[in-house]
Every structure is written in C-alpha cells, then in structure tokens.
Enzyme design. Structure first.
Site, short mmCIF file in Angstrom:
data_model
loop_
_atom_site.label_atom_id
_atom_site.label_comp_id
_atom_site.label_asym_id
_atom_site.label_seq_id
_atom_site.Cartn_x
_atom_site.Cartn_y
_atom_site.Cartn_z
N LYS A 44 0.88 -1.18 0.09
CA LYS A 44 -0.02 0.08 0.00
C LYS A 44 0.67 1.28 0.09
O LYS A 44 1.99 0.97 0.24
CB LYS A 44 -0.91 0.05 1.21
CG LYS A 44 -0.13 -0.10 2.51
CD LYS A 44 -1.06 -0.30 3.85
CE LYS A 44 -0.50 -0.43 5.12
NZ LYS A 44 -1.13 -0.86 6.12
N TYR A 267 14.06 31.53 5.49
CA TYR A 267 13.12 32.16 6.24
C TYR A 267 13.27 32.62 7.39
O TYR A 267 13.73 31.83 8.32
CB TYR A 267 11.86 31.52 6.20
CG TYR A 267 11.18 31.17 4.56
CD1 TYR A 267 10.84 32.26 3.74
CD2 TYR A 267 11.23 29.85 3.97
CE1 TYR A 267 10.45 31.80 2.64
CE2 TYR A 267 10.78 29.55 2.96
CZ TYR A 267 10.01 30.62 1.95
OH TYR A 267 9.88 30.44 0.76
C1 PLP Z 1 -0.62 -1.97 6.75
C2 PLP Z 1 -1.25 -2.96 7.08
C3 PLP Z 1 -0.53 -4.16 7.33
C4 PLP Z 1 1.16 -4.29 7.16
O1 PLP Z 1 1.74 -3.64 8.29
P1 PLP Z 1 3.33 -3.65 8.90
O2 PLP Z 1 3.13 -2.95 10.07
O3 PLP Z 1 3.97 -2.62 7.92
O4 PLP Z 1 3.85 -4.78 8.43
C5 PLP Z 1 -0.81 -5.48 7.73
N1 PLP Z 1 -2.47 -5.51 7.76
C6 PLP Z 1 -3.14 -4.44 7.52
C7 PLP Z 1 -4.59 -4.58 7.75
C8 PLP Z 1 -2.50 -3.15 7.04
O5 PLP Z 1 -3.30 -2.04 7.09
#
Ligand code: PLP
Length: 376
Positions: A44, A267
């Site tokens: 993701k 700045y």
């Molecule tokens: C993002 C996510 C993961 C992965 O999480 P990590 O801590 O990066 O391994 C696993 N399960 C869900 C439902 C997530 O949203």
C-alpha cells in the site's frame, strides 16, 4: 526525450531502491514462517514509498502469495500490470466502486452484509464470481464485522451469496501487550470456530503484521501480512529475522554560499552564522517528503560527515552547514538517509528525530523524487 520524465535523470534528488535487499528480506520472511504459512506482501501507499509496481515482480518472484494494498485504486494499478496475480484490498471500498473490484478480479475486504450483497449483485451481472476476505473487529475498532452474535449471523448470510467466493478471514492486532494480543487472537479464533461449525471455512485465516509475525509465531495462522519488514524496517522486539533496509534517499550539493558571521539563512533568518560559514544548498525539501520539523535537528551526510541542516526547511530546498567538510564541492553527494552505511542515518534514526514512526517517513515520500532500482 525520454517520455518518462520522472526517471530521465534531470534532477539529483533521487530515491534508490535496492531490489536485492527486498528479495532477500522476502525470502527470509518466507523461511521464518515456513511452508504452511503464506506471506502477503503489503505494498500500500506506493509500496511504502518504494514504488509498488516496480518492486512487485521481485516480491512475486521471491515468495509473495499475494499483494495487499489499502485502496481499490492501488489495487487497479497493480492489476493492470500483473493481471494474473492476486491482489487484496485490505480497506473498505465505497458502494459505488464495488463493481470495479468484481470486474477486475480484485479481492475485496468486506465487513458488512450490505456491501457483500452489492458485490454479489455486481458479480452476478458480470457472471463471474467475486473474491473476498471477511474482516473481523476483535477490539481495534477500525473496520470489521463485530464478533457479537449479530455480526456472526451477518457473516453466515454471506456464505449463501452465490457469486461471492470467500477466500479468507482476518483481523488486526493493536499490539498493546501480550495479554491484549492474546485476547484479540482468542476473539478471532472463536469467531472462526463458530463459522466453521456452520460449514463456513476459509483458506486464509490471518491476523499478524510485520511485528506480530516475528514476535508471536503462534499467531501466524495460514497467512501473515508483511509490510515494513519487506522494506527492511524492523519493529520486532522478541523474535528476529534478518532484513536490511532497501531505500536510500540522496541528493547532490547544487550551490555553496559563504555566509558571514551574523548573517541569516532561509526564512526568518531563523539560523544566523555564529562565525563565517560555508553553507551548502541542497535541492530537496518537504515537498519531496522530508519532514519539515527536522529543522535544527536533521542532517545530511557528505563525504562521510554529518552536516547539520540549518534554518527553515523550504518546500524544495534546504541548507546545510559545511564547517566539518571544508573540501565539499558543488556536485558532491549528500545522503539524506540511507541504510546506515557511510555514517548516514537510517530510517529508524530519522523517524526518531522527527518523532514519528518509520512507516510514516517512507510512506510520505512524494512522487517527485525519481525512484532508481538497483540490483534487479
Ligand atoms: C498496513 C497493514 C499491514 C502491514 O503492516 P506492517 O506493520 O507494515 O507490517 C498489515 N495489515 C493491515 C490490515 C494493514 O493495514
């Protein structure tokens, strides 16, 4: 001219991704969990900033059973590139977009009977089954069916929808402590037991993310969801798996100023030279995804020396104090963060400085820096 303007090398601020690190990390995770447990590679947020599409072939080749993303849009991008590979959307999709999940063969997370019926309907129109994973809320209170009797009744009705194929069921741990993890796990397995007793069974039951899959082997079940770990970002405490960071963020000095004692930089002139100082300008800023709050705390590494970032970090540029590297020249590489070699900070160190977590540091890297893939 190269039509891929992002990757035609016109800018010195780049993100290097070492694909051999991702390959090895993936292999080590697969070895750790063993053959009985599938590994979902979580890509993701553009693969935590690494570039989901570009790293997917490496993940697939080195053992990912499926690619998991947060949104339907992320899934569509992957599905276009890898039409035959299973892609799971772990978040919810708005009612109006569910038909696209069915049409493109994307595995959708479902946490209501209402959406299950809509998706079933869309799949029936297409005359092709839609695949889903059920999400169960075991305490996190983010998404998921309630584990109450009412929730279980809803899930059982999904079993009767003819165009849905339920491949999996999952939940997510809050990771507060051992006792609360155990409670969530037990709530999850008791839901599964009730459903299975009613003839509703699942190929993939899963609850463990990167931390849990290492620290709680007993919660690995049929599948684990590895995100941070595949990029070499470690969060585990009790167990161990050998992984290394894949990403390096770097740039080159584009300008050098001689700032006289008492003169300001950036700045508000928020930094003033305590004595005559050579100052490097670096062509990266917060629009590239570097935390603006690292002002007065951040540094870049030039010729192996940590040079403090001075003054306010601008959207596209920032300045660093060259006092400790008198030989530095325009064109020298400045490592913004790397894998810890060359005295550069790693993502762990930067996240601590920025008072956030490692995932936030990388997932907020913007699309502006070109991604360069090494060791394919
Ligand atoms: C993002 C996510 C993961 C992965 O999480 P990590 O801590 O990066 O391994 C696993 N399960 C869900 C439902 C997530 O949203």
């Amino acid at each position: 001219m190269n039509t891929d303007i992002k990757n035609c090398g016109l800018r010195d601020t780049v993100i290097r991704v070492d694909l051999s690190a991702i390959a090895e990390n993936m292999e080590h995770i697969c070895q750790l969990v063993g053959k009985e447990t599938a590994v979902a590679a979580v890509v993701k947020a553009n693969g935590y900033g690494h570039g989901a599409r570009a790293i997917a072939p490496t993940l697939i080749e080195h053992g990912a059973a499926l690619l998991a993303v947060a949104t339907l849009e992320e899934a569509l991008e992957l599905k276009q590139a890898f039409p035959d590979y299973p892609v799971l959307v772990m978040g919810l999709t708005p009612d109006r977009a569910l038909p696209y999940a069915a049409e493109y063969g994307i595995i959708q997370t479902i946490d209501s009977l209402h959406q299950a019926r809509l998706l079933n309907h869309a799949a029936a129109d297409l005359r092709q089954p839609a695949r889903i994973h059920l999400k169960v809320d075991t305490g996190f209170h983010r998404i998921g069916f309630s584990d109450s009797e009412a929730g279980i009744r809803e899930m059982l009705q999904i079993k009767e929808l003819p165009y849905l194929v339920t491949d999996g069921i999952f939940s997510h741990l809050a990771l507060l402590d051992d006792a609360s993890n155990l409670e969530q796990y037990q709530r999850f397995t008791s839901v599964i037991n009730v459903l299975q007793a009613e003839g509703f069974s699942f190929r993939f039951r899963h609850i463990a993310d990167s931390i849990a899959l290492v620290d709680y082997p007993e919660y690995r079940m049929d599948m684990v969801r590895a995100g941070a770990l595949i990029y070499g970002l470690r969060g585990f405490h009790k167990g161990f798996v050998k992984v290394r960071q894949a990403l390096t963020f770097e740039t080159k000095i584009c300008h050098i100023s001689n700032v006289h004692k008492g003169e300001g930089v950036s700045y508000d002139y928020a930094w003033r030279a305590p004595e005559d100082t050579r100052v490097a300008t670096l062509p990266f800023g917060y629009a590239d995804g570097y935390p603006r709050n690292l002002r007065d705390r951040g540094f870049v590494t030039i010729r192996g020396v940590r040079c403090p970032i001075i003054g306010v970090i601008c959207m596209d540029q920032c300045m660093a104090d060259l006092s400790q590297v008198p030989d530095a020249q325009i064109g020298d590489t400045a490592i913004i963060y790397g894998n810890g070699s060359d005295n550069a900070p790693d993502i762990q160190e930067i996240s601590q400085l920025a008072q956030t977590n490692k995932n936030e540091i990388v997932s907020r890297l913007s699309s502006r820096p070109a991604r360069i893939y090494m060791n394919a």
